[in-house]
Structures are given as structure tokens and as C-alpha cells.
Design a protein around this motif. Structure first.
Motif, short mmCIF file in Angstrom:
data_model
loop_
_atom_site.label_atom_id
_atom_site.label_comp_id
_atom_site.label_asym_id
_atom_site.label_seq_id
_atom_site.Cartn_x
_atom_site.Cartn_y
_atom_site.Cartn_z
N ASN A 214 0.83 -1.20 0.00
CA ASN A 214 0.00 0.00 0.00
C ASN A 214 0.87 1.25 0.00
N HIS A 227 -4.40 4.37 3.03
CA HIS A 227 -3.77 3.74 1.87
C HIS A 227 -4.02 4.53 0.58
N THR A 258 -5.37 -1.48 -1.78
CA THR A 258 -5.50 -0.10 -2.26
C THR A 258 -6.92 0.17 -2.79
#
Length: 279
Positions: A214, A227, A258
Motif C-alpha cells: 500500500n 492507503h 488499495t
């Protein structure tokens, strides 16, 4: 390196594995049950075992992630008991699905004696694993430091591992956003080699079994767990290329957590991650 992403189990464990393969992934992560509850799930064992067979046939690797309320450090007796029951349930599901293990955080300790918080973590791990005989492990994830600095250093994680009576059932999951957020992964040039050298010297890499990949919405050292997509946050493409070229030499599930735009999938980002790794 086995690149992949988090996948929903809305249509079952086997379908999650099939979805991962369609995305071009070699690994995936899933919540074994409702991520907002510590309730026990009576899962479909046939579906889970079909997932395990499919993953073996297709060369897929998977990891499970414990629900959000999980708290190893808690002083609250009811929450601790629920955490223990829930993690045992998670391990059983992960084992049936053929997964590497279940990712778990330290959680937060709200008492005044930090040492007691660490004792709670060790005792909770012992209760969860006391009679566990499966292959799936608990994978302790480093924390970002948001609300509590516990779990932000490799030394802490290694000490917890060392003090556990069931350490053979415990591994680690490295979260890159968390490591950057707390300053564990230095922002300066050469930050990854510096972190990798420390990890190697204290034996952390011997127990590293998964990576959460991330980027970070916030700058290094702000202790904020937000993130961003790879290369679009403060960690940036150059630093990820450095990490991923190391990860390329490791047989680890490297999983994206993500954001995904509505109507899209993680497929383009998985391909991008492979490109950065030099695959």
C-alpha cells in the motif's frame, strides 16, 4: 513474488480464488467472515476445500485477514474471549482454504501499564494457539502507530515471537503503508535497504510470510494509516520499485489493499506492480 489483491468472498471462497486468477493475480487476501464482527462462522467446508484444490492446481497463494474488532492487547475480558474464539474460527477457515495464515494486528491497549499490554498479547496468542495443529499461521502485522505506538517496530514483533510458547505457528505480514507512516521505512533515499538490513540482522525475514502493498496518503512519520494506490502517494514509484525488486526474489504473497474506482478491478495495478518488480 506472488502479486495480487484483496478479494471479496461474496460468492464463496472458490469464486474468490477464481476471481483472483481472472485479475492476473498469483495471490489474494480475503476476509474469512464478516470483517466487522467477531461472531463465529459456520462455513461451507466443501467450498473452502474446493478453493484449496483450485489454488494448488493454479499455483495461487492466499492469506486471510482477521475482522476489524480483533484486539490481542485488550484488557476487557469479554473482548479477549471473543477475540480468541474468533481467531480460532479464522484459522480453521484459512486451513480449509489452504491459506498461508491469518493476518492479525496487536490491536490497542488502553491501560496505563504498556508492559501489561504486551503480556496480554502473548497470553492471547497462547490461548488461540494452545491446541492448534494446522499448517495455517497467525501473521502479525506491523502497525502504523495511529492511536498507539505498540506494534510499530520490528524489535517488538520479534520479541513477541520469541516469548511465545507457540512461536512455530506465528509469522509476520509487513504492511508498507504502516511501515512508512510510523517511520520504520525511512523516507530518505536508500530507505528500503536500511530497513531490509535491520530486518535481516534481527531474524525478521525468517518469519515474514506475506506483504501488504500500500502507498500512503500521508507523509512519513505522521502515524496515519491511509492507503493510496501504488506510486500515487508519498512512498512513490521509486521506493516501491526498490522494495519490489527485492520481493521478486522471495516466494511471498504480495497483496494490494488499495482503493479501486467504482466499476474497476485491481487488474491494472497488479500488472503495474509486476512491471515495477521487473517481472
Amino acid at each position: 513474488m506472488r502479486a495480487g489483491s484483496h478479494i471479496s468472498i461474496r460468492n464463496g471462497y472458490l469464486e474468490a480464488a477464481k476471481t483472483a486468477l481472472k485479475l492476473g493475480a498469483a495471490a489474494f487476501q480475503y476476509f474469512p467472515k464478516n470483517p466487522r464482527s467477531l461472531g463465529i462462522k459456520q462455513f461451507n467446508r466443501q467450498d473452502a476445500e474446493a478453493c484449496a484444490r483450485f489454488c494448488r492446481e493454479q499455483g495461487l497463494s492466499s492469506i486471510a485477514h482477521s475482522p476489524y474488532p480483533t484486539n490481542l492487547a485488550s484488557e476487557d475480558a469479554a473482548l479477549r474471549e471473543a477475540t480468541v474464539r474468533s481467531l480460532r474460527n479464522d484459522l480453521a477457515i484459512a486451513e480449509a482454504c489452504g491459506s498461508v495464515g491469518v493476518v492479525v494486528h496487536f490491536g490497542k491497549y488502553k491501560g496505563g501499564d504498556t508492559l501489561q499490554g504486551y503480556k496480554n498479547i502473548i497470553q492471547c496468542l497462547h490461548e488461540v494457539l494452545s491446541d492448534w495443529q494446522g499448517e495455517a499461521k497467525l501473521l502479525i502485522e506491523n502497525q502504523a502507530g495511529e492511536g498507539s505506538l505498540m506494534g510499530t517496530t520490528l524489535e517488538e514483533l520479534m520479541q513477541i515471537h520469541k516469548l511465545s510458547d507457540r512461536r512455530s505457528h506465528i509469522g509476520f505480514c509487513l504492511d508498507t503503508c504502516h511501515a512508512f507512516a510510523c517511520g520504520l521505512w525511512p523516507a530518505a533515499q536508500g530507505g528500503w535497504p536500511e530497513l531490509a538490513a535491520k530486518a535481516q540482522s534481527i531474524g525478521y525475514f525468517e518469519h515474514l510470510l506475506a506483504v501488504h502493498l500500500n502507498d500512503s496518503v500521508y507523509a512519513c512519520g505522521q502515524y496515519k494509516d491511509r492507503h493510496a494506490n501504488i506510486g500515487q502517494g508519498y512512498i512513490g514509484e521509486a521506493r516501491f520499485r526498490e522494495l519490489l525488486q527485492w520481493a521478486r526474489t522471495q516466494d511471498l504473497p504480495v497483496v494490494l489493499e488499495t482503493p479501486v474506482p467504482k466499476g474497476m478491478t485491481h487488474a491494472p495495478e497488479i500488472a503495474y506492480v509486476r512491471k515495477l518488480a521487473g517481472d
